[in-house]
Design a protein around this motif. Structure first.
Motif, mmCIF file in Angstrom:
data_model
loop_
_atom_site.group_PDB
_atom_site.id
_atom_site.type_symbol
_atom_site.label_atom_id
_atom_site.label_comp_id
_atom_site.label_asym_id
_atom_site.label_seq_id
_atom_site.Cartn_x
_atom_site.Cartn_y
_atom_site.Cartn_z
ATOM 1 N N HIS A 136 0.812 -1.221 0.000
ATOM 2 C CA HIS A 136 0.000 0.000 0.000
ATOM 3 C C HIS A 136 0.851 1.279 0.000
ATOM 4 O O HIS A 136 0.312 2.372 -0.172
ATOM 5 N N ARG A 139 0.560 3.976 -2.833
ATOM 6 C CA ARG A 139 -0.715 4.691 -2.786
ATOM 7 C C ARG A 139 -0.726 5.741 -1.683
ATOM 8 O O ARG A 139 -1.246 6.848 -1.868
ATOM 9 N N GLU A 142 1.282 8.676 -2.690
ATOM 10 C CA GLU A 142 0.504 9.443 -3.666
ATOM 11 C C GLU A 142 -0.573 10.277 -2.977
ATOM 12 O O GLU A 142 -0.870 11.395 -3.388
ATOM 13 N N LEU A 143 -1.160 9.725 -1.922
ATOM 14 C CA LEU A 143 -2.176 10.460 -1.171
ATOM 15 C C LEU A 143 -1.609 11.748 -0.596
ATOM 16 O O LEU A 143 -2.292 12.778 -0.556
ATOM 17 N N TYR A 430 -10.960 7.177 1.979
ATOM 18 C CA TYR A 430 -11.916 6.720 0.977
ATOM 19 C C TYR A 430 -13.360 6.956 1.416
ATOM 20 O O TYR A 430 -14.290 6.576 0.703
ATOM 21 N N ASP A 492 -13.203 3.628 -2.838
ATOM 22 C CA ASP A 492 -13.621 5.027 -2.796
ATOM 23 C C ASP A 492 -15.141 5.117 -2.930
ATOM 24 O O ASP A 492 -15.738 4.501 -3.810
ATOM 25 N N PHE A 497 -10.909 10.276 -1.829
ATOM 26 C CA PHE A 497 -9.451 10.193 -1.978
ATOM 27 C C PHE A 497 -8.918 11.458 -2.635
ATOM 28 O O PHE A 497 -7.922 12.044 -2.172
ATOM 29 N N GLN A 501 -6.410 14.187 -1.029
ATOM 30 C CA GLN A 501 -5.181 14.432 -1.777
ATOM 31 C C GLN A 501 -5.001 15.920 -2.062
ATOM 32 O O GLN A 501 -3.895 16.469 -1.912
#
Length: 596
Positions: A136, A139, A142-143, A430, A492, A497, A501
């Motif tokens: 994970h 991800r 990226e978040l 999410y 999601d 998300f 972000q």
């Protein structure tokens, strides 16, 4: 960190490829032996030499991978309390581990400053073990989070547990993976620029698998009790060294970037906390960032003035929860009156309770003045493992707020853009409604006691006043309870998300470089459900945030000179703010010029 910081004083230490020293503090025993490779044809028993002050020691020609356990004078076999790995579960043999077996790739990693922390709390088991969490990481990077915080991983009974029933504090639970897989997770995180924190429990042991009473009864006090049983006796030097060594072990051998210390108000000898933290600071390379965070029900300002970076701000959570849900039972009753004014105090001064009496605690005074502390001394959150899992049905805010999702979005924006350090709980990004329940994996007798104790815990709440309602509370020991806490965690449910972000991108670009030297300029309630707050950032700009959790517009302060909008929880809100109106269920954040 220097290896001399007690982490090798306890347990099995590999001295060479085929040489191991075993050490056990057993002041309640006259004789102790170490049993090697129990249950095999190569099994042998080696008497340990008695040393001063209750210590026993033996050096044996065995290397990494050796299974062992200690034999007490009456023949009882026990695992090593400082086991680095178990051969199975907490009642099984311990295993000698080579701390140098893993080859680190990101050797130049030195961590990140505390002001850059955006924390993501997660449960390793719910995310598929150490390897699952590792998958994970891209991800999460990226978040926009900058740190992951693992709920406790110390070896617990069975294959699933919240983590707060651990009994072997040095051993990562085998249900999650090996020591090497944990190191690979941390190594991978560092390669992505993510810090890794560990939640540690130094205030109690779990109810199953703790053998310390059999050979070290003085590890515990008989005159002080906690919700989990007799208090650990931190008056004793070996006890202090056991836990200080544990903290050093995680930070040195595993290269964790920090620790979150669970419920330290339950430790009677509070001076140990400063002693431990000071020892960690003294032994840490000055070029390395290591962060120490506490959970403390007493709002422990003195600890934050010296060795600790921050405290989880339960006050902030509780008042935000009250504003979003209207709940006023349990500890939420302390935030029922003038909730917006209490939130304003939290934003301007850190803690809501700074010495005032708590109705929930029977009038006990709680906390000390905290306005002099920087905003980064407080970790702010809308949800965490406690505040969801301590509910009978484990509901998340998405379930509790119902159709008031805009109010929830407003609260998310406030938490992620305020200068306090934000924390997100897994799945929150999410917008999932997956519950997070209390789960265990005990044997039949203890499982029944835990189930009934859990149901009795909620009998004073009107919703669980009758037997049928309490019987509907999920059984912690059923595998389905754990599975329900995992299902759909990362699906999601409506653009959440991207929303998180965008907020974290705004924090990273507009606020993070200037959070050092930030100070509050003040905050005030605009109504019973709306607040505005201002801070002077380190670069001289003023950060302003206005949040309205109510269903009616309120009058707000118009923006000052050089107004620059940072974020609005939905489009078009800034037009009203320029006219001095804050719309319902929204948050706006902006910067403006400093006025003299």
């Amino acid at each position: 960190m220097k290896k001399t910081l007690l982490s090798e004083k306890f347990g099995a230490r590999l001295l060479g490829p085929d040489r191991t020293r075993f050490r056990l503090w057993a002041p309640g025993q006259q004789a102790v032996s170490v049993e090697l490779d129990p249950g095999t044809a190569q099994a042998s028993v080696v008497p340990m030499q008695a040393r001063r002050e209750g210590w026993f020691e033996a050096e044996v020609a065995r290397g990494a991978g050796t299974r062992y356990r200690y034999r007490l004078a009456d023949g009882t076999a026990v695992p090593d309390p400082a086991s680095r790995m178990q051969d199975g579960d907490v009642h099984d043999a311990s295993v000698v581990v080579d701390p140098a077996a893993y080859r680190w790739r990101n050797t130049r990693w030195r961590g990140r400053p505390w002001s850059e922390a955006v924390i993501y709390e997660l449960h390793v088991g719910a995310m598929g073990g150490f390897d699952g969490v590792r998958g994970h990481l891209p991800r999460l990077a990226e978040l926009g989070v900058t740190a992951i915080e693992l709920m406790p991983i110390a070896d617990f009974p069975g294959t699933r547990n919240w983590g707060y029933d651990g009994v072997l504090p040095y051993a990562p639970d085998r249900a999650y993976g090996t020591p090497e897989s944990l190191k690979a997770l941390i190594d991978e995180a560092h390669g992505l620029g993510l810090m890794v924190f560990l939640d540690v429990v130094y205030n109690h042991f779990g109810p199953d698998g703790n053998y310390l009473h059999a050979y070290a009864p003085s590890f515990f006090r008989d005159d002080v009790h906690t919700p989990w049983g007799p208090a650990i006796d931190f008056r004793r030097r070996p006890v202090r060294e056991f836990f200080t060594g544990n903290a050093a072990y995680w930070l040195h051998e595993y290269r964790f970037d920090g620790l979150r210390l669970d419920a330290v108000h339950a430790i009677a000898e509070q001076d140990w906390l400063e002693e431990m933290a000071h020892a960690i600071r003294q032994a840490t390379d000055r070029q390395r960032h290591v962060h120490l965070v506490i959970e403390h029900d007493g709002n422990a300002v003195p600890l934050l003035e010296h060795e600790f970076d921050a405290q989880w701000n339960d006050d902030g959570h509780h008042v935000l929860h009250r504003l979003l849900t209207g709940e006023n039972q349990g500890y939420y009753r302390d935030y029922d009156e003038r909730p917006a004014a209490r939130l304003a105090r939290c934003l301007a001064e850190g803690f809501v309770y700074q010495g005032e009496p708590s109705a929930h605690r029977g009038g006990q005074h709680r906390g000390r003045p905290s306005a002099h502390l920087p905003p980064t001394s407080f970790v702010l959150f809308l949800q965490n493992h406690d505040q969801i899992g301590n509910r009978a049905l484990g509901e998340r805010l998405r379930t509790l707020v119902g159709d008031r999702s805009e109010a929830l979005r407003a609260a998310v924006a406030l938490v992620l853009l305020a200068p306090q350090i934000p924390l997100i709980f897994m799945g929150e990004e999410y917008g999932v409604e997956t519950p997070f329940l209390y789960f265990t994996c005990h044997g039949p007798e203890l499982a029944g006691a835990v189930r009934e104790g859990r149901r009795k815990e909620f009998e004073s709440f009107p919703a669980f006043a009758d037997d049928a309602a309490r019987a509907a509370i999920p059984d912690p020991n059923e595998a389905s309870t754990f599975e329900a806490s995992r299902r759909g965690l990362f699906q999601d449910t409506g653009g959440w998300f991207a929303y998180y972000q965008a907020l974290l991108r705004c924090r990273r670009e507009a606020l993070m470089p200037s959070l050092d030297a930030t100070r509050a300029l003040g905050a005030r309630a605009l109504s019973d459900s709306a607040v505005e707050a201002r801070w002077s950032l380190g670069d001289g700009r003023v950060l302003a945030i206005a949040s309205n959790f109510g269903d009616d517009a309120v009058t707000a302060t118009q923006p000052g000179a050089a107004f620059a909008l940072l974020f609005e929880s939905r489009q078009g809100l800034a037009r009203g703010l320029r006219q001095g109106v804050l719309d319902p269920t929204c948050t706006l954040a902006w910067t403006e010029a400093q006025t003299s």
